[in-house]
Write an enzyme that holds these catalytic residues in place. Structure first.
Site, PDB file in Angstrom:
ATOM      1  N   ASP A  28      -0.358  25.816  11.812  1.00 53.72           N
ATOM      2  CA  ASP A  28       0.435  24.589  11.921  1.00 53.72           C
ATOM      3  C   ASP A  28       1.927  24.870  11.728  1.00 53.72           C
ATOM      4  O   ASP A  28       2.299  25.814  11.027  1.00 53.72           O
ATOM      5  CB  ASP A  28      -0.062  23.572  10.868  1.00 53.72           C
ATOM      6  CG  ASP A  28       0.362  22.155  11.200  1.00 53.72           C
ATOM      7  OD1 ASP A  28       0.833  21.908  12.322  1.00 53.72           O
ATOM      8  OD2 ASP A  28       0.225  21.286  10.314  1.00 53.72           O
ATOM      9  N   ASN A  30       4.404  24.889  14.402  1.00 52.45           N
ATOM     10  CA  ASN A  30       5.150  25.431  15.547  1.00 52.45           C
ATOM     11  C   ASN A  30       6.314  24.517  15.924  1.00 52.45           C
ATOM     12  O   ASN A  30       7.427  24.982  16.204  1.00 52.45           O
ATOM     13  CB  ASN A  30       4.242  25.568  16.775  1.00 52.45           C
ATOM     14  CG  ASN A  30       3.179  26.631  16.615  1.00 52.45           C
ATOM     15  OD1 ASN A  30       3.205  27.392  15.646  1.00 52.45           O
ATOM     16  ND2 ASN A  30       2.251  26.692  17.554  1.00 52.45           N
ATOM     17  N   ARG A  41       9.783  22.228  21.355  1.00 51.01           N
ATOM     18  CA  ARG A  41       8.466  22.464  20.741  1.00 51.01           C
ATOM     19  C   ARG A  41       7.720  23.568  21.469  1.00 51.01           C
ATOM     20  O   ARG A  41       6.988  24.340  20.854  1.00 51.01           O
ATOM     21  CB  ARG A  41       7.636  21.159  20.758  1.00 51.01           C
ATOM     22  CG  ARG A  41       8.185  20.049  19.878  1.00 51.01           C
ATOM     23  CD  ARG A  41       7.278  18.819  19.921  1.00 51.01           C
ATOM     24  NE  ARG A  41       5.927  19.140  19.505  1.00 51.01           N
ATOM     25  CZ  ARG A  41       5.517  19.187  18.232  1.00 51.01           C
ATOM     26  NH1 ARG A  41       6.347  18.886  17.256  1.00 51.01           N
ATOM     27  NH2 ARG A  41       4.267  19.496  17.938  1.00 51.01           N
ATOM     28  N   HIS A  45       5.582  26.938  20.196  1.00 50.72           N
ATOM     29  CA  HIS A  45       4.214  27.347  20.535  1.00 50.72           C
ATOM     30  C   HIS A  45       4.209  28.780  21.074  1.00 50.72           C
ATOM     31  O   HIS A  45       3.296  29.559  20.786  1.00 50.72           O
ATOM     32  CB  HIS A  45       3.611  26.394  21.568  1.00 50.72           C
ATOM     33  CG  HIS A  45       3.417  25.000  21.045  1.00 50.72           C
ATOM     34  ND1 HIS A  45       2.850  24.737  19.817  1.00 50.72           N
ATOM     35  CD2 HIS A  45       3.725  23.780  21.570  1.00 50.72           C
ATOM     36  CE1 HIS A  45       2.815  23.417  19.619  1.00 50.72           C
ATOM     37  NE2 HIS A  45       3.345  22.824  20.667  1.00 50.72           N
ATOM     38  N   SER A  74      -9.375  18.256  18.863  1.00 48.94           N
ATOM     39  CA  SER A  74      -9.779  17.142  19.730  1.00 48.94           C
ATOM     40  C   SER A  74      -8.807  15.973  19.577  1.00 48.94           C
ATOM     41  O   SER A  74      -8.756  15.092  20.435  1.00 48.94           O
ATOM     42  CB  SER A  74     -11.221  16.726  19.434  1.00 48.94           C
ATOM     43  OG  SER A  74     -11.433  16.639  18.047  1.00 48.94           O
ATOM     44  N   GLU A  75      -8.024  15.977  18.496  1.00 55.63           N
ATOM     45  CA  GLU A  75      -7.024  14.913  18.301  1.00 55.63           C
ATOM     46  C   GLU A  75      -5.678  15.266  18.941  1.00 55.63           C
ATOM     47  O   GLU A  75      -4.798  14.405  19.076  1.00 55.63           O
ATOM     48  CB  GLU A  75      -6.825  14.638  16.796  1.00 55.63           C
ATOM     49  CG  GLU A  75      -7.991  13.903  16.145  1.00 55.63           C
ATOM     50  CD  GLU A  75      -9.236  14.771  15.966  1.00 55.63           C
ATOM     51  OE1 GLU A  75      -9.091  15.976  15.711  1.00 55.63           O
ATOM     52  OE2 GLU A  75     -10.357  14.242  16.116  1.00 55.63           O
ATOM     53  N   ARG A  79      -1.010  14.021  22.032  1.00 53.05           N
ATOM     54  CA  ARG A  79       0.358  14.528  22.251  1.00 53.05           C
ATOM     55  C   ARG A  79       0.834  14.213  23.674  1.00 53.05           C
ATOM     56  O   ARG A  79       0.024  13.898  24.548  1.00 53.05           O
ATOM     57  CB  ARG A  79       0.382  16.033  21.997  1.00 53.05           C
ATOM     58  CG  ARG A  79       0.065  16.325  20.552  1.00 53.05           C
ATOM     59  CD  ARG A  79       0.276  17.764  20.187  1.00 53.05           C
ATOM     60  NE  ARG A  79      -0.028  17.944  18.776  1.00 53.05           N
ATOM     61  CZ  ARG A  79       0.481  18.876  18.007  1.00 53.05           C
ATOM     62  NH1 ARG A  79       1.307  19.776  18.512  1.00 53.05           N
ATOM     63  NH2 ARG A  79       0.161  18.949  16.742  1.00 53.05           N
ATOM     64  N   LEU A 139     -13.588  43.309  15.184  1.00 53.25           N
ATOM     65  CA  LEU A 139     -13.259  41.949  14.743  1.00 53.25           C
ATOM     66  C   LEU A 139     -13.877  40.896  15.661  1.00 53.25           C
ATOM     67  O   LEU A 139     -13.828  41.024  16.886  1.00 53.25           O
ATOM     68  CB  LEU A 139     -11.733  41.767  14.740  1.00 53.25           C
ATOM     69  CG  LEU A 139     -11.225  40.356  14.426  1.00 53.25           C
ATOM     70  CD1 LEU A 139     -11.471  39.995  12.958  1.00 53.25           C
ATOM     71  CD2 LEU A 139      -9.736  40.226  14.767  1.00 53.25           C
TER      72      LEU A 139
HETATM   73  C1  IPE Z   1      -4.112  20.850  13.336  1.00 47.65           C
HETATM   74  O1  IPE Z   1      -2.731  20.676  13.392  1.00 47.65           O
HETATM   75  C2  IPE Z   1      -4.626  21.338  14.650  1.00 47.65           C
HETATM   76  C3  IPE Z   1      -4.259  22.708  14.998  1.00 47.65           C
HETATM   77  C4  IPE Z   1      -3.645  23.573  14.233  1.00 47.65           C
HETATM   78  C5  IPE Z   1      -4.689  23.123  16.323  1.00 47.65           C
HETATM   79  P1  IPE Z   1      -2.088  19.257  13.725  1.00 47.65           P
HETATM   80  O2  IPE Z   1      -0.615  19.455  13.656  1.00 47.65           O
HETATM   81  O3  IPE Z   1      -2.635  18.718  14.979  1.00 47.65           O
HETATM   82  O4  IPE Z   1      -2.624  18.372  12.517  1.00 47.65           O
HETATM   83  P2  IPE Z   1      -2.102  16.995  11.912  1.00 47.65           P
HETATM   84  O5  IPE Z   1      -1.990  16.022  13.048  1.00 47.65           O
HETATM   85  O6  IPE Z   1      -0.772  17.257  11.284  1.00 47.65           O
HETATM   86  O7  IPE Z   1      -3.137  16.627  10.910  1.00 47.65           O
HETATM   87  C1  IPE Z   2       0.567  23.800  15.515  1.00 53.24           C
HETATM   88  O1  IPE Z   2       1.882  23.413  15.469  1.00 53.24           O
HETATM   89  C2  IPE Z   2       0.065  23.994  16.928  1.00 53.24           C
HETATM   90  C3  IPE Z   2      -0.878  22.969  17.378  1.00 53.24           C
HETATM   91  C4  IPE Z   2      -1.344  21.975  16.688  1.00 53.24           C
HETATM   92  C5  IPE Z   2      -1.324  23.091  18.751  1.00 53.24           C
HETATM   93  P1  IPE Z   2       2.319  21.901  15.674  1.00 53.24           P
HETATM   94  O2  IPE Z   2       2.585  21.682  17.126  1.00 53.24           O
HETATM   95  O3  IPE Z   2       1.353  20.987  15.066  1.00 53.24           O
HETATM   96  O4  IPE Z   2       3.690  21.886  14.874  1.00 53.24           O
HETATM   97  P2  IPE Z   2       4.244  20.720  13.960  1.00 53.24           P
HETATM   98  O5  IPE Z   2       3.170  20.376  12.979  1.00 53.24           O
HETATM   99  O6  IPE Z   2       4.572  19.588  14.869  1.00 53.24           O
HETATM  100  O7  IPE Z   2       5.444  21.316  13.299  1.00 53.24           O
HETATM  101 MG    MG Z   3       1.182  20.104  13.258  1.00 53.39          MG
END
Ligand code: IPE
Ligand code: IPE
Ligand code: MG
Length: 250
Positions: A28, A30, A41, A45, A74-75, A79, A139
């Protein structure tokens, strides 16, 4: 023979670490990493993929057997469409650019999550990487993509219900082993350690059943900043935990 004390102490520190057989990572932060640098963003990634490569190398180096990376939940369909498209493209490009190296590194790749609802091009890329690495014995890399634990458990319950309805299964014989064997992680060990970056302290629908007794470690660094020092800090935290599994400990 003279031993460099600095190197010797690093080696001792390393040999004192308990190495989890299975590490799950919620990658989390990125977006925040990119925002801090005035980047898009998508740049975050992209930098996250470099961190994935480091995580794979470190897991091999430290002798982790299973590494599960949460890449798309899945949530995450909530985005903006452009970002979703970019994340799907990244998986595609990661497989294209890294497959040969993963094979050389003896890594077995599996993708968990709802693949049936992915478009057929991506589905065949997923099947291809699984087939081409299936014989590898190093692995085990699991990529959770379009994954959500609640829908995984729901699908397992539905599959059991179908067997009950057809008379193939007696409801009384449904136990934790039966349910576990209908999950996407059937036959794999449960995670010992779940690591989440970016300072958020939640599971966000990741491996809910399998993490019943996982040690949870949260670090402040955003995922693109993941490196050996973060990895070792998480292993140290894990090493210091007293895992009792409901018992009274040792
Ligand atoms: C969790 O991160 C999902 C992944 C790392 C793929 P999110 O950024 O989607 O989670 P929430 O929305 O902050 O809970
Ligand atoms: C994690 O980074 C990657 C995915 C969930 C795909 P985020 O995109 O959730 O980054 P933040 O949480 O918005 O900083
Ligand atoms: Mg996030």
């Amino acid at each position: 023979m003279s031993i460099n004390p600095a190197i010797a102490s690093v080696e001792t520190e390393r040999s004192n670490l308990k190495i989890p057989a299975h590490i799950g990572v919620i990658m989390d932060g990125n977006g925040r990493w990119a925002q801090k640098r005035g980047l898009s963003r998508m740049e975050g990634h992209k930098a996250g993929v470099e961190a994935v490569r480091r995580a794979v190398e470190l897991s091999i180096d430290y002798g982790v057997d299973y590494l599960t990376l949460f890449a798309f939940s899945s949530e995450n369909w909530r985005r903006p469409p452009d970002e979703i498209k970019y994340l799907f493209g990244l998986l595609r490009r990661f497989v294209a650019s890294d497959l040969a190296r993963l094979i050389r590194q003896n890594v077995r790749v599996r993708i968990i999550g709802d693949r049936a609802s992915l478009e057929s091009g991506l589905r065949s890329i997923i099947e291809d990487v699984e087939v081409k690495t299936a014989a590898n014995t190093g692995l085990n890399l699991l990529i959770a993509f379009n994954y959500g634990a609640k829908s995984e458990i729901t699908a397992a319950v539905r599959a059991l219900a179908v067997k009950v309805a057809s008379g193939e299964l007696d409801p009384g014989s449904i136990d934790e082993i039966a349910l576990g064997s209908h999950l996407s992680t059937a036959g794999l060990p449960d995670p010992d350690l779940i690591l989440r970056t970016s300072g958020e302290m939640r599971l966000s629908n990741f491996l809910l059943w399998q993490s019943a007794y996982a040690e949870l470690v949260f670090v402040e660094e955003n995922w693109p900043d993941f490196d050996e020092s973060v990895f070792v800090r998480a292993l140290k935290a894990f090493t210091e935990r007293d895992r009792r599994f409901g018992g009274i400990g040792t």
